[in-house]
Design a protein around this motif. Structure first.
Motif, PDB file in Angstrom:
ATOM      1  N   GLY A  76       0.655  -1.222   0.020  1.00 47.25           N
ATOM      2  CA  GLY A  76       0.026  -0.143   0.013  1.00 47.25           C
ATOM      3  C   GLY A  76       0.882   1.309  -0.053  1.00 47.25           C
ATOM      4  N   ALA A  77       2.016   1.299   0.762  1.00 48.30           N
ATOM      5  CA  ALA A  77       2.800   2.298   0.835  1.00 48.30           C
ATOM      6  C   ALA A  77       3.617   2.740  -0.470  1.00 48.30           C
ATOM      7  CB  ALA A  77       3.792   2.247   2.017  1.00 48.30           C
ATOM      8  N   SER A  78       3.964   1.649  -0.962  1.00 50.31           N
ATOM      9  CA  SER A  78       4.673   1.681  -2.407  1.00 50.31           C
ATOM     10  C   SER A  78       3.462   2.107  -3.642  1.00 50.31           C
ATOM     11  CB  SER A  78       5.540   0.266  -2.873  1.00 50.31           C
ATOM     12  OG  SER A  78       6.341   0.029  -1.876  1.00 50.31           O
ATOM     13  N   MET A  79       2.441   1.626  -3.474  1.00 53.63           N
ATOM     14  CA  MET A  79       1.566   2.290  -4.447  1.00 53.63           C
ATOM     15  C   MET A  79       1.395   3.750  -4.272  1.00 53.63           C
ATOM     16  SD  MET A  79      -2.489   0.753  -4.746  1.00 53.63           S
ATOM     17  CE  MET A  79      -3.242   1.377  -3.334  1.00 53.63           C
ATOM     18  N   MET A  80       1.201   4.157  -3.119  1.00 54.96           N
ATOM     19  CA  MET A  80       1.168   5.746  -2.908  1.00 54.96           C
ATOM     20  C   MET A  80       2.482   6.369  -3.382  1.00 54.96           C
ATOM     21  SD  MET A  80      -1.816   6.504  -1.893  1.00 54.96           S
ATOM     22  CE  MET A  80      -1.189   8.100  -2.294  1.00 54.96           C
ATOM     23  N   LEU A  81       3.394   5.847  -3.550  1.00 51.90           N
ATOM     24  CA  LEU A  81       4.914   6.374  -3.914  1.00 51.90           C
ATOM     25  C   LEU A  81       4.751   6.538  -5.370  1.00 51.90           C
ATOM     26  CD1 LEU A  81       7.611   5.115  -1.669  1.00 51.90           C
ATOM     27  CD2 LEU A  81       6.779   7.243  -1.689  1.00 51.90           C
ATOM     28  N   ILE A  82       4.119   5.223  -6.211  1.00 56.20           N
ATOM     29  CA  ILE A  82       4.049   5.244  -7.428  1.00 56.20           C
ATOM     30  C   ILE A  82       3.153   6.054  -8.071  1.00 56.20           C
ATOM     31  CG2 ILE A  82       3.542   3.517  -9.395  1.00 56.20           C
ATOM     32  CD1 ILE A  82       4.852   1.437  -7.879  1.00 56.20           C
ATOM     33  N   ILE A  83       1.981   6.361  -7.189  1.00 57.67           N
ATOM     34  CA  ILE A  83       0.806   7.179  -7.801  1.00 57.67           C
ATOM     35  C   ILE A  83       1.416   8.734  -7.519  1.00 57.67           C
ATOM     36  CG2 ILE A  83      -1.273   8.259  -7.029  1.00 57.67           C
ATOM     37  CD1 ILE A  83      -2.020   5.371  -6.141  1.00 57.67           C
ATOM     38  N   ARG A  85       4.591   9.582  -7.570  1.00 60.40           N
ATOM     39  CA  ARG A  85       5.466   9.770  -8.890  1.00 60.40           C
ATOM     40  C   ARG A  85       4.632  10.103 -10.234  1.00 60.40           C
ATOM     41  NH1 ARG A  85       8.264   4.923  -8.710  1.00 60.40           N
ATOM     42  NH2 ARG A  85       9.353   5.744  -6.849  1.00 60.40           N
ATOM     43  N   ALA A  86       3.850   9.302 -10.501  1.00 61.45           N
ATOM     44  CA  ALA A  86       3.010   9.473 -11.663  1.00 61.45           C
ATOM     45  C   ALA A  86       2.375  10.945 -11.705  1.00 61.45           C
ATOM     46  CB  ALA A  86       2.103   8.657 -11.916  1.00 61.45           C
ATOM     47  N   ASP A  87       1.622  11.353 -10.603  1.00 57.26           N
ATOM     48  CA  ASP A  87       1.352  12.660 -10.581  1.00 57.26           C
ATOM     49  C   ASP A  87       2.327  13.808 -10.874  1.00 57.26           C
ATOM     50  OD1 ASP A  87      -1.397  11.932  -9.926  1.00 57.26           O
ATOM     51  OD2 ASP A  87      -1.236  12.018  -8.057  1.00 57.26           O
ATOM     52  N   ALA A  88       3.454  13.755 -10.117  1.00 56.41           N
ATOM     53  CA  ALA A  88       4.247  14.618 -10.446  1.00 56.41           C
ATOM     54  C   ALA A  88       5.156  14.623 -11.792  1.00 56.41           C
ATOM     55  CB  ALA A  88       5.755  14.149  -9.450  1.00 56.41           C
ATOM     56  N   LYS A  89       5.036  13.749 -12.573  1.00 57.13           N
ATOM     57  CA  LYS A  89       5.286  13.588 -13.999  1.00 57.13           C
ATOM     58  C   LYS A  89       4.137  14.031 -14.895  1.00 57.13           C
ATOM     59  CE  LYS A  89       8.815   9.981 -13.595  1.00 57.13           C
ATOM     60  NZ  LYS A  89       9.090   8.540 -13.892  1.00 57.13           N
ATOM     61  N   GLY A  90       2.943  14.202 -14.297  1.00 53.54           N
ATOM     62  CA  GLY A  90       1.999  14.453 -15.221  1.00 53.54           C
ATOM     63  C   GLY A  90       1.375  13.376 -16.260  1.00 53.54           C
ATOM     64  N   ALA A  93      -2.238   8.665 -13.163  1.00 51.95           N
ATOM     65  CA  ALA A  93      -1.953   7.730 -12.006  1.00 51.95           C
ATOM     66  C   ALA A  93      -2.717   6.562 -12.333  1.00 51.95           C
ATOM     67  CB  ALA A  93      -2.106   8.309 -10.793  1.00 51.95           C
ATOM     68  N   GLY A  94      -3.992   6.574 -12.423  1.00 58.58           N
ATOM     69  CA  GLY A  94      -4.842   5.558 -12.884  1.00 58.58           C
ATOM     70  C   GLY A  94      -4.314   4.510 -13.990  1.00 58.58           C
ATOM     71  N   ARG A  95      -3.987   4.892 -14.931  1.00 58.54           N
ATOM     72  CA  ARG A  95      -3.322   4.137 -16.044  1.00 58.54           C
ATOM     73  C   ARG A  95      -1.926   3.395 -15.533  1.00 58.54           C
ATOM     74  NH1 ARG A  95       0.241   4.187 -20.382  1.00 58.54           N
ATOM     75  NH2 ARG A  95      -0.203   3.282 -22.260  1.00 58.54           N
ATOM     76  N   VAL A  96      -1.062   4.213 -15.044  1.00 58.29           N
ATOM     77  CA  VAL A  96       0.023   3.588 -14.838  1.00 58.29           C
ATOM     78  C   VAL A  96      -0.201   2.393 -13.573  1.00 58.29           C
ATOM     79  CG1 VAL A  96       2.139   4.012 -13.231  1.00 58.29           C
ATOM     80  CG2 VAL A  96       1.504   5.744 -14.939  1.00 58.29           C
ATOM     81  N   HIS A  97      -1.171   2.760 -12.580  1.00 60.17           N
ATOM     82  CA  HIS A  97      -1.442   1.715 -11.556  1.00 60.17           C
ATOM     83  C   HIS A  97      -1.938   0.459 -12.255  1.00 60.17           C
ATOM     84  CE1 HIS A  97      -2.559   0.116  -7.678  1.00 60.17           C
ATOM     85  NE2 HIS A  97      -3.629  -0.214  -8.116  1.00 60.17           N
ATOM     86  N   TYR A  98      -2.894   0.741 -13.030  1.00 61.39           N
ATOM     87  CA  TYR A  98      -3.755  -0.645 -13.181  1.00 61.39           C
ATOM     88  C   TYR A  98      -2.906  -1.415 -14.448  1.00 61.39           C
ATOM     89  CZ  TYR A  98      -7.809   0.627 -10.825  1.00 61.39           C
ATOM     90  OH  TYR A  98      -8.508   1.051  -9.623  1.00 61.39           O
ATOM     91  N   THR A  99      -1.872  -0.710 -15.078  1.00 60.86           N
ATOM     92  CA  THR A  99      -0.906  -1.312 -15.729  1.00 60.86           C
ATOM     93  C   THR A  99      -0.072  -2.288 -15.071  1.00 60.86           C
ATOM     94  OG1 THR A  99      -1.056   0.337 -17.606  1.00 60.86           O
ATOM     95  CG2 THR A  99       0.581  -1.341 -17.955  1.00 60.86           C
ATOM     96  N   ARG A 100       0.386  -1.474 -14.152  1.00 56.12           N
ATOM     97  CA  ARG A 100       1.335  -2.461 -13.061  1.00 56.12           C
ATOM     98  C   ARG A 100       0.553  -3.615 -12.427  1.00 56.12           C
ATOM     99  NH1 ARG A 100       5.751  -0.857 -10.806  1.00 56.12           N
ATOM    100  NH2 ARG A 100       5.048  -1.073  -8.579  1.00 56.12           N
ATOM    101  N   MET A 101      -0.690  -3.527 -12.076  1.00 56.73           N
ATOM    102  CA  MET A 101      -1.611  -4.500 -11.762  1.00 56.73           C
ATOM    103  C   MET A 101      -1.886  -5.527 -12.567  1.00 56.73           C
ATOM    104  SD  MET A 101      -1.876  -3.691  -8.440  1.00 56.73           S
ATOM    105  CE  MET A 101      -0.182  -3.174  -8.687  1.00 56.73           C
ATOM    106  N   PHE A 102      -2.144  -5.099 -13.944  1.00 50.87           N
ATOM    107  CA  PHE A 102      -2.354  -6.263 -14.914  1.00 50.87           C
ATOM    108  C   PHE A 102      -1.177  -7.132 -15.122  1.00 50.87           C
ATOM    109  CE2 PHE A 102      -1.655  -7.481 -19.285  1.00 50.87           C
ATOM    110  CZ  PHE A 102      -2.784  -8.244 -19.601  1.00 50.87           C
ATOM    111  N   TRP A 103      -0.183  -6.530 -14.903  1.00 48.33           N
ATOM    112  CA  TRP A 103       1.192  -7.432 -15.391  1.00 48.33           C
ATOM    113  C   TRP A 103       1.360  -7.937 -13.949  1.00 48.33           C
ATOM    114  CZ3 TRP A 103       2.699  -9.082 -19.689  1.00 48.33           C
ATOM    115  CH2 TRP A 103       2.597  -8.367 -20.759  1.00 48.33           C
ATOM    116  N   LEU A 104       1.378  -7.484 -12.989  1.00 47.35           N
ATOM    117  CA  LEU A 104       1.532  -8.496 -11.621  1.00 47.35           C
ATOM    118  C   LEU A 104       0.514  -9.698 -11.553  1.00 47.35           C
ATOM    119  CD1 LEU A 104       2.961  -8.332  -8.733  1.00 47.35           C
ATOM    120  CD2 LEU A 104       0.918  -6.906  -7.908  1.00 47.35           C
ATOM    121  N   ALA A 105      -0.611  -9.537 -11.933  1.00 51.45           N
ATOM    122  CA  ALA A 105      -1.615 -10.486 -12.103  1.00 51.45           C
ATOM    123  C   ALA A 105      -1.114 -11.801 -13.202  1.00 51.45           C
ATOM    124  CB  ALA A 105      -3.078  -9.985 -12.680  1.00 51.45           C
TER     125      ALA A 105
END
Length: 411
Positions: A76-83, A85-90, A93-105
């Motif tokens: 959960g903590a790492s998920m917040m860091l990635i979110i 980071r995505a927000d900071a880069k413009g 965040a949802g696309r970044v997160h769910y793409t990561r979750m897809f490959w993790l699955a």
């Protein structure tokens, strides 16, 4: 609260992750090396000697579920860091997160079907997809709803497993109602309560193809595990998100604040765990008592000790700051994904029939030789690897797949 740079904060999280990925093997080793029911009760397998029973007893008190809980907090903590980071880069965040979750699955299902049935990656991908919905919540709201979800889920499982204990009590009394006795007999004769150790021994001492075929035949199990683990994993991820936001998991709190939570949770959690373990032992490791303890009674002390261990380890990380040991633990945490899956490759090769064939042949106490050896390997390879490469091998692969392009690898 002491000031810390972003790098310092990552060191704290990585070191916690290193301790967690090492600690989780201390219980997973049972599921690698013995029939599945052995994890719940030594009456099923691996409980022949006093040393076996003591090893089980200490595992229930100090380890079982706590390292997995810490892993969930850190997810959960790492998920917040990635979110963030995505927000900071413009980026979205949802696309970044769910793409990561897809490959993790995908990794998780591959892990389950082709390596080991005890996978948690698919569970994390599924629950992590839900946890994202709450990423904008304030820490206080996350904590409140995490506890509500946890309590509701616990009550749901208690209705089933504590209900079985109530049925067992009344059905085994002198002069018990014949209808209750019949219902109880139907329960204990249910195949789900059969240990089936001989079948599992034969399967896991056999060929790789037979093991894979057995798991493919039970293709629904990873999905059923989501229902079983939802009530605990989602709250822990939400707590991890909250504890990242309020600085707890980043090591930003004063030492006194961490000690306060340790004082509140550590000894009570250990005492409750010990009392439950004694109760299970006093029952003669009765299957219904052991299962109820595993699914319901230990859930609250498990949650307490997960938070207490996090606080205790953060204080330990401060004490070890700059030491060679902490550097190696931190590196193991940075390569936790590779260490987790690598452990499955190594341990199944050691214990399953297509490897060294030690499945069911090593005592619970003897398994600690393999645990300590694995910890040594994690600490030895991770640091020199990360001195030459940006990521662990599987971390790099996951990042590349999720990012849609090859990430920098060699430094």
């Amino acid at each position: 609260m002491p000031n810390q740079t972003l790098a310092d904060r990552h060191i704290t999280l990585d070191a916690l992750r290193g301790f967690a990925v090492m600690g989780i093997l201390a219980m997973n080793i049972i599921a690698f090396s013995m029939p599945e029911w052995a994890y719940v009760t030594p009456a099923a397998y691996g409980g022949e000697t006093l040393a076996d029973k003591i090893t089980w007893f200490l595992g229930v008190i100090f380890v079982d579920g706590k390292m997995r809980g810490l892993f969930s907090l850190l997810f959960g903590a790492s998920m917040m860091l990635i979110i963030d980071r995505a927000d900071a880069k413009g980026e979205r965040a949802g696309r970044v997160h769910y793409t990561r979750m897809f490959w993790l699955a995908i990794f998780g299902l591959s892990h389950y079907f082709f390596l080991w049935f005890g996978d948690i990656l698919f569970l994390y991908a599924a629950i992590g997809s839900v946890a994202f919905l709450f990423h904008k919540w304030a820490p206080e709201r996350l904590i409140k709803w995490a506890l509500i979800i946890f309590i509701v889920g616990l009550l749901f499982w208690a209705m089933q497993f504590v209900g079985l204990q109530v049925l067992q009590f009344f059905a085994t009394q002198p002069g018990a109602d014949p209808a209750l006795v019949k219902q109880y007999q139907e329960v204990i004769n249910n195949p789900d309560f059969a240990f089936n150790t001989s079948e599992e021994l034969a399967l896991h001492r056999g060929s790789y193809s037979a093991i894979v075929a057995a798991k493919l035949a039970e293709w629904h199990e990873p999905f059923a595990f989501i229902l079983q683990g939802f009530y605990e994993t989602l709250p822990l991820m939400m707590l991890g998100m909250a504890l990242q936001k309020n600085g707890f998991l980043l090591g930003n709190w004063d030492a006194a604040a961490y000690r306060s939570w340790i004082n509140r949770l550590l000894l009570p959690g250990l005492l409750l765990s010990a009392l439950i373990a004694v109760w299970v032992m006093a029952s003669g490791f009765d299957v219904i008592t052991a299962l109820a303890a595993f699914m319901t009674w230990t859930a609250i002390p498990r949650m307490m000790l997960t938070i207490a261990y996090a606080a205790l380890l953060i204080l330990g990380i401060r004490k070890l700051a700059g030491s060679a040991l902490l550097e190696r633990v931190t590196a193991a945490g940075r390569a936790a994904f590779t260490n987790y899956l690598g452990t499955s490759i190594v341990m199944t090769t050691i214990f399953y029939g297509y490897g060294l064939g030690l499945y069911g042949h090593v005592s619970r106490l003897g398994l600690w030789v393999f645990v300590l050896a694995a910890w040594t390997v994690m600490l030895l390879w991770s640091k020199p690897w990360l001195e030459r490469f940006h990521y662990g091998p599987l971390e790099w692969l996951w990042r590349s797949l999720a990012g849609g392009s090859l990430q920098p690898f060699k430094k």
